[in-house]
Design an enzyme around this catalytic site. Sequence first.
Site, mmCIF file in Angstrom:
data_model
loop_
_atom_site.group_PDB
_atom_site.id
_atom_site.type_symbol
_atom_site.label_atom_id
_atom_site.label_comp_id
_atom_site.label_asym_id
_atom_site.label_seq_id
_atom_site.Cartn_x
_atom_site.Cartn_y
_atom_site.Cartn_z
ATOM 1 N N CYS A 76 0.860 -1.186 0.000
ATOM 2 C CA CYS A 76 0.000 0.000 0.000
ATOM 3 C C CYS A 76 0.894 1.233 0.000
ATOM 4 O O CYS A 76 1.872 1.269 0.757
ATOM 5 C CB CYS A 76 -0.890 -0.022 1.244
ATOM 6 S SG CYS A 76 -1.998 1.394 1.353
ATOM 7 N N HIS A 126 -10.119 1.481 1.597
ATOM 8 C CA HIS A 126 -9.635 2.824 1.952
ATOM 9 C C HIS A 126 -10.808 3.797 2.137
ATOM 10 O O HIS A 126 -10.721 4.721 2.940
ATOM 11 C CB HIS A 126 -8.708 3.369 0.865
ATOM 12 C CG HIS A 126 -7.295 2.874 0.955
ATOM 13 N ND1 HIS A 126 -6.493 3.108 2.047
ATOM 14 C CD2 HIS A 126 -6.538 2.174 0.074
ATOM 15 C CE1 HIS A 126 -5.294 2.561 1.830
ATOM 16 N NE2 HIS A 126 -5.298 1.986 0.648
ATOM 17 N N HIS A 147 -9.091 -3.853 -1.970
ATOM 18 C CA HIS A 147 -8.106 -3.068 -1.213
ATOM 19 C C HIS A 147 -8.443 -1.574 -1.289
ATOM 20 O O HIS A 147 -8.484 -0.886 -0.261
ATOM 21 C CB HIS A 147 -6.711 -3.349 -1.780
ATOM 22 C CG HIS A 147 -5.614 -2.541 -1.158
ATOM 23 N ND1 HIS A 147 -4.584 -3.098 -0.442
ATOM 24 C CD2 HIS A 147 -5.373 -1.193 -1.147
ATOM 25 C CE1 HIS A 147 -3.780 -2.135 -0.006
ATOM 26 N NE2 HIS A 147 -4.230 -0.974 -0.429
ATOM 27 N N GLU A 148 -8.700 -1.090 -2.507
ATOM 28 C CA GLU A 148 -8.969 0.349 -2.663
ATOM 29 C C GLU A 148 -10.312 0.715 -2.031
ATOM 30 O O GLU A 148 -10.449 1.778 -1.414
ATOM 31 C CB GLU A 148 -8.942 0.751 -4.142
ATOM 32 C CG GLU A 148 -7.619 0.522 -4.854
ATOM 33 C CD GLU A 148 -6.406 1.087 -4.141
ATOM 34 O OE1 GLU A 148 -6.544 2.088 -3.409
ATOM 35 O OE2 GLU A 148 -5.319 0.511 -4.285
HETATM 36 NI NI NI Z 1 -3.639 1.042 -0.160
#
Ligand code: NI
Length: 184
Positions: free
Chosen positions: A110, A156, A152-153
């Site tokens: 990341c 966020h 993953h995104e």
């Molecule tokens: Ni990330």
Amino acid sequence: MTLLKISKMGHPVLWRKADPVDNPSSPDVYNLVENMIETMNDAGGTGIAAPQVYESLRIFIFFVSKVRAQSEAQRLGLELEGDGSVPLTVLINPEIDFIGEEIDESWEGCLSIPNLMGKVPRYRSIRYRGYGLDGKLIERDASGFHARVVQHEYDHLDGILYPERMTDIRQLIFSSEVAHQKPD
Ligand code: NI
């Protein structure tokens, strides 16, 4: 275009649930996305979310290279559509549905957690949708690396960083030591 500063783990912007975007086609959103693209490319990332550039908005961008798609598909025994690559994609106000119950573990990094990698469980297959900069709805099925990067995104935007998804903290390592790990 402008290179933006990337927020690092520990900054509260990365823990906050990001706000929906009112108008995906506005010039402000366009400029932010242009700068996110430049920042992601400069940093060598495959995706970046707006909170990683201190903007608490539900926007992320990503792409999938042929090499990464194919190596993960081979490892998991997945069939890919075409060569598996996904062009640079902008998703505004995205949503994800998980398909099936299959979970795979794979290494992630990341841009907000430099020099580290962790082995993270993710759903193998998802369906996602969101708006592009033109205000049109994008809807796709994804599996393997493509599904992983989107999950993953998306995390966020909900204030979640990948170590929080890990089940074995001993698999949080320095990227420089990855060669010492068991092949998988
Ligand atoms: Ni990330």
